[in-house]
Motif scaffolding. Structure first.
Motif, short mmCIF file in Angstrom:
data_model
loop_
_atom_site.label_atom_id
_atom_site.label_comp_id
_atom_site.label_asym_id
_atom_site.label_seq_id
_atom_site.Cartn_x
_atom_site.Cartn_y
_atom_site.Cartn_z
N SER A 58 0.85 -1.19 0.00
CA SER A 58 0.00 0.00 0.00
C SER A 58 0.88 1.24 0.00
CB SER A 58 -0.94 0.03 1.22
OG SER A 58 -0.24 0.42 2.38
N VAL A 159 -2.04 10.32 -5.89
CA VAL A 159 -3.06 10.65 -6.88
C VAL A 159 -2.43 11.36 -8.08
CG1 VAL A 159 -4.82 10.76 -5.10
CG2 VAL A 159 -3.69 12.87 -5.81
N SER A 180 -0.05 5.20 -4.83
CA SER A 180 -1.07 4.24 -4.39
C SER A 180 -1.77 3.61 -5.58
CB SER A 180 -2.12 4.94 -3.52
OG SER A 180 -3.19 4.05 -3.26
N TYR A 327 -9.04 16.43 1.31
CA TYR A 327 -8.83 15.55 2.42
C TYR A 327 -9.21 16.35 3.65
CZ TYR A 327 -6.39 12.91 -1.08
OH TYR A 327 -6.09 12.21 -2.22
C1 LIG Z 1 -5.19 6.90 -1.40
C2 LIG Z 1 -4.20 7.81 -0.85
C3 LIG Z 1 -3.16 7.37 0.00
C4 LIG Z 1 -3.10 5.98 0.59
O1 LIG Z 1 -2.98 4.97 -0.31
P1 LIG Z 1 -3.14 3.44 0.18
O2 LIG Z 1 -2.53 2.69 -0.96
O3 LIG Z 1 -4.61 3.19 0.32
O4 LIG Z 1 -2.41 3.28 1.45
C5 LIG Z 1 -2.19 8.27 0.39
N1 LIG Z 1 -2.23 9.54 -0.01
C6 LIG Z 1 -3.21 10.03 -0.80
C7 LIG Z 1 -3.16 11.45 -1.21
C8 LIG Z 1 -4.23 9.18 -1.22
O5 LIG Z 1 -5.24 9.67 -1.95
#
Ligand SMILES: *Cc1c(COP(=O)(O)O)cnc(C)c1O
Length: 396
Positions: A58, A159, A180, A327
């Protein structure tokens, strides 16, 4: 509801299924050839050497490893823009370091170089920025600032899988970058992440940290030649198991080849929203990208005048359109113990809404969303408590 429009959605299909089927048939489902191909392909995609990337399970795990590699610990401060992912806050806090939240530009929700500079102190060990919605932001200037102050820059490029500035990939401007591939991201492996480490020596430690800190003494062939045992080992750090596997990597290899198509469709959808929402009173579309910047178009965000954001979100939901806000501000999460006041981020967090954005949206979905917004915004503004005149005059 039957035809709800999702705010985000993966595109997994026959090609991914076929790739997974091949891995099943090979009887090797663990980390192997597919993972290696995925790492090499991703390194090429972001324009770095293959030995500088490590595939993990992850993005959050990649961030925890990055914090360890950065040597973040008690007595250190780590700067994080307040609209950040909770996993980043936890990765910093778990090291016993102090989280220092910074403000952001109220229109892009990205920190400016001035926002970062305002909170740098002699105790600052690292800065962790994300690329809001996939827009690169002032990453090049922030990287320069960090370098000149001897502060590590870690980019949360979760992202920003296809975001670039003058052709250079987001995630590679700083000392480390994390991506991610979870269920909501553009390139989706169901779950997964990638870690880029610029420093060659630190980069060799990353795969070990992702696998128990294991120091395998030798492989089969070497051990056979030396007439020793191949199952002996030592550990160089008391690490967890953060590796991924060939089932997920096989999905990743297909998704990587489809990525340009995904991004092209997202760019098209952003263009439709821009055109369809232009001039709608009480609503602002995202500011245009600066020259040389390419976005991943992960999110399309609009900002409302007149305090109507929450009502509009509920109205849209009733019409079968999911929206959300990312967020939620980390300086307002009690556990992080911040007493900061970050007015621009707070204002942005109260006005901003993410519209449906994913490559599977049809033109009809996009039109339906645009039409619904026109109706809902106009209706809500006319009953808003904020006087019309002030609404029209205010700009953010
Ligand atoms: C989705 C996301 C994460 C975490 O990703 P995971 O693979 O689910 O741990 C971290 N930072 C941002 C900005 C995200 O959108």
């Amino acid at each position: 509801m039957a035809d709800m429009i999702n705010v985000m959605q993966p595109s997994l299909g026959e090609r991914e299924l076929a790739a997974v089927g091949k891995v099943f048939a090979s009887n090797w489902i663990g980390k192997g050839e597919q993972t290696s191909t995925f790492e090499a392909g991703f390194a090429a995609h972001i324009g770095v050497g293959r030995d500088h990337v490590t595939s993990v399970n992850s993005c959050t795990e990649a961030t925890f490893i990055a914090m360890e590699l950065a040597g973040v610990g008690p007595g250190h401060e780590v700067i994080v823009p307040t609209p950040s992912f909770v996993g980043v806050g936890n990765a910093v806090a778990s090291r016993g370091a102090r989280l220092v939240f910074c403000d952001v530009d109220p229109r892009t929700l990205n920190p400016t170089v001035a926002d970062i500079e305002a909170v740098i102190t002699p105790r600052t060990k690292a800065v962790v920025i994300l690329h809001y919605g996939g827009s690169p932001g002032e990453v090049a200037l922030i990287a320069e600032l960090c370098r000149s102050r001897g502060v590590l820059l870690i980019e949360d490029a979760a992202v920003a899988v296809a975001s670039t500035v003058d052709g250079r990939a987001c995630g590679t401007f700083g000392d480390m970058g994390v991506w991610s591939f979870d269920h909501g991201k553009t390139l989706c492996t169901v779950d997964g992440g990638m870690l880029y480490v610029r420093d060659p020596e630190l980069a060799t430690r990353a795969p070990k940290l992702a696998y128990f800190g294991l120091e395998q003494k030798s492989g089969y062939d070497q051990a056979m030649r030396a007439r020793t045992r191949w199952w002996d080992f030592d550990v160089s750090s008391f690490s967890r198991r953060s590796v991924t596997n060939d089932v997920l990597a096989a999905i990743g290899n297909v998704q990587l080849s489809r990525l340009p198509g995904f991004i092209a469709r997202r760019r098209e959808i952003a263009g439709c929203y821009d055109a369809g929402l232009k001039g709608l009173e009480g609503l602002l579309t995202p500011p245009p990208l600066p020259a040389g910047h390419e976005s991943s178009y992960y999110m399309y965000w609009v900002q409302f005048e007149g305090g109507i954001r929450d009502e509009v979100a509920r109205d849209l939901y009733e019409r079968g359109i999911y929206t959300t806000f990312r967020y939620p501000l980390l300086h307002q999460v009690p556990a992080y113990g911040s007493s900061a006041s970050l007015p621009q981020a707070e204002e942005a967090a109260a006005r901003t809404l993410l519209l449906p954005m994913h490559q599977a949206l049809t033109d009809a979905d996009v039109e339906r969303t645009i039409d619904a917004l026109h109706e809902c915004v106009t209706a809500r503004l006319s009953e808003a408590t904020v006087p019309r005149m002030r609404v029209a005059q205010r700009s953010i």
